[in-house]
Enzyme design. Structure first.
Site, PDB file in Angstrom:
ATOM      1  CB  THR A 105      -0.906  -0.012   1.258  1.00  0.00           C
ATOM      2  OG1 THR A 105      -1.530   1.257   1.399  1.00  0.00           O
ATOM      3  CG2 THR A 105      -0.114  -0.292   2.531  1.00  0.00           C
ATOM      4  CG  ASP A 106      -1.154   4.990  -0.914  1.00  0.00           C
ATOM      5  OD1 ASP A 106      -1.686   4.364   0.035  1.00  0.00           O
ATOM      6  OD2 ASP A 106      -1.758   5.855  -1.573  1.00  0.00           O
ATOM      7  CD  GLU A 107      -3.327   3.509   4.495  1.00  0.00           C
ATOM      8  OE1 GLU A 107      -3.130   3.378   5.707  1.00  0.00           O
ATOM      9  OE2 GLU A 107      -4.453   3.455   3.982  1.00  0.00           O
ATOM     10  CE1 TYR A 133      -3.309  -2.525   5.967  1.00  0.00           C
ATOM     11  CE2 TYR A 133      -3.086  -0.199   5.431  1.00  0.00           C
ATOM     12  CZ  TYR A 133      -3.213  -1.517   5.030  1.00  0.00           C
ATOM     13  OH  TYR A 133      -3.224  -1.830   3.688  1.00  0.00           O
ATOM     14  CE  LYS A 158      -0.011  -4.539   3.121  1.00  0.00           C
ATOM     15  NZ  LYS A 158      -0.440  -5.860   2.580  1.00  0.00           N
TER      16      LYS A 158
END
Ligand code: NAD
Ligand code: TDX
Length: 335
Positions: free
Chosen positions: A123-125, A149, A153
């Protein structure tokens, strides 16, 4: 080609399975999914009788199940994760278990069985967040996660790359922005808001509603995964996004407009803790190297998506009522 897809009863993984079985008539897919609260095997009704599709209910943290399945396939496409930021704020243990330990279990099995091809969905997060005047994230942006989260990741991204450098495992990673489309669990912004409105409820907009996300249709994301799986450079990361930045307020007004409803349906609620202000992705690398481009404009995609939730009310009503757990429970855990 025989693929092990993890998390294929969730939103993006199920759409990936449907697309790949249709696109590649000789491919076989094993879907390993634990059917947590976010998994719904009814979503895969359309492929249930396809002899090239096998469903296994099991935990990616279970080395016995993972080992057996990895031994049977040519490549692993790893979607399974705890994926909802709000849940990770309330209790992050399952995020560490599934996203970190589960990824490790899969990597170990891929290594033991002769270095199987491994594509990791991220993810970009992991890159943290941006202020309004900063350039979008790209492949060399440092990981600076800000939620449990995204930290889990980011950890999994590092483990994946460590297996490439240390063991020569043929890995790739995609870091994608916010997805939307059919079969998304109604806890995420777009399906939650559409289904709440269909139920006559209000929509809870966090804080000032001005946080920005870069939206991509799930089919565009999965097309990118297909390209990377087949043509991506081993050991590389690809940032995937559709350059479609919108504030949450803009998304809300667009949904209200499509559903002919007024702003009286908005309820501003307390902000998310540590709420990332803005995500944006520069997808120049995958566009130039793999000739991938997003095909679905936001206007087209959101219109289709709202129509899909209206036409498939039984799918999300079964989730919101908890009924879907009964059909999930007909699948026993194991290989
Ligand atoms: P989702 O929550 O809809 O689906 C996750 C699936 O994984 C579910 O079917 C669940 O049952 C399964 N699962 C969870 N724990 C498991 C375990 N221990 N063992 C086996 N299966 C397990 O998630 P999603 O939105 O489809 O996201 C898929 C992947 O894409 C995730 O890795 C997520 O981090 C990533 N991603 C999501 C988005 C997005 O906008 N949704 C954007 C970028 C990246
Ligand atoms: O009720 C809500 N009200 C609200 O204002 C919800 C659920 C969300 N929001 C806001 C928070 C975010 O700014 O909407 C934005 C989007 O929220 P989510 O749908 O929860 O997504 P986000 O937190 O951005 O993370 C998503 O994109 C990246 C996915 O859940 C992740 O799995 C993915 O990695």
């Amino acid at each position: 080609m025989k693929l092990l897809v993890t998390g294929g009863s969730g939103f993006i993984g199920s759409n990936f399975i449907h697309m790949m079985l249709h696109r590649y008539p000789h491919y076989e897919i094993i879907n390993l999914d634990l059917l947590t609260y976010a998994g719904n095997e009814a979503t895969n009704e359309c492929v249930r009788n396809n002899p090239r599709y096998t469903f296994v209910r099991g935990d990616i943290c279970n080395p016995t199940i993972v080992d057996e399945l990895v031994s049977k396939v040519d490549a692993i496409v790893h979607f399974a994760a705890e994926s909802h930021v709000d849940n990770s704020i309330k209790n992050s243990l399952s995020f560490v278990m599934t996203n970190v330990m589960g990824t490790h279990t899969l990597l170990e099995a891929a290594r033991r069985h002769g270095n199987k091809r491994f594509h990791h969905i991220s993810t970009d997060e992991v890159y943290g967040h941006l202020h309004h005047d900063e350039d979008p994230f790209h492949e060399h942006t440092p990981h600076r996660p800000r939620s449990p989260y995204s930290a889990s990741k980011a950890s999994s991204d590092h483990l994946v790359m460590s297996y490439f450098h240390t063991h020569g495992l043929p890995v790739t990673i995609s870091n994608c922005s916010n997805n939307y489309g059919r079969f998304q669990f109604p806890e995420k912004l777009i399906p939650l808001f559409v289904t709440n409105l269909l139920e006559g409820k209000k929509v809870p907009l966090y804080g000032d509603g001005l946080n920005v996300r870069d939206w991509i249709h799930v089919d565009d994301h999965n097309n990118a995964v297909d390209k990377i799986l087949h043509h991506g450079q081993i050991g590389h990361t690809y940032c995937v996004g559709a350059s479609s930045e919108k504030t949450n307020k803009e998304i809300t007004y667009k949904i209200l407009e499509l559903m002919n409803l007024g702003e009286d349906r908005i309820e501003f609620v307390e902000d998310r803790k540590g709420h990332d202000r803005r995500y944006a992705i520069n997808s120049g690398k995958i566009q130039s190297e793999l000739l991938w481009t997003p095909q679905i404009s936001f206007d087209e995609g959101i219109t289709q998506t709202v129509e899909w939730y209206i036409a498939n009310a039984q799918w999300w009503k079964n989730i919101k009522s908890g009924e879907y757990k009964k059909s999930n429970d007909t699948y026993a855990t194991g290989v």
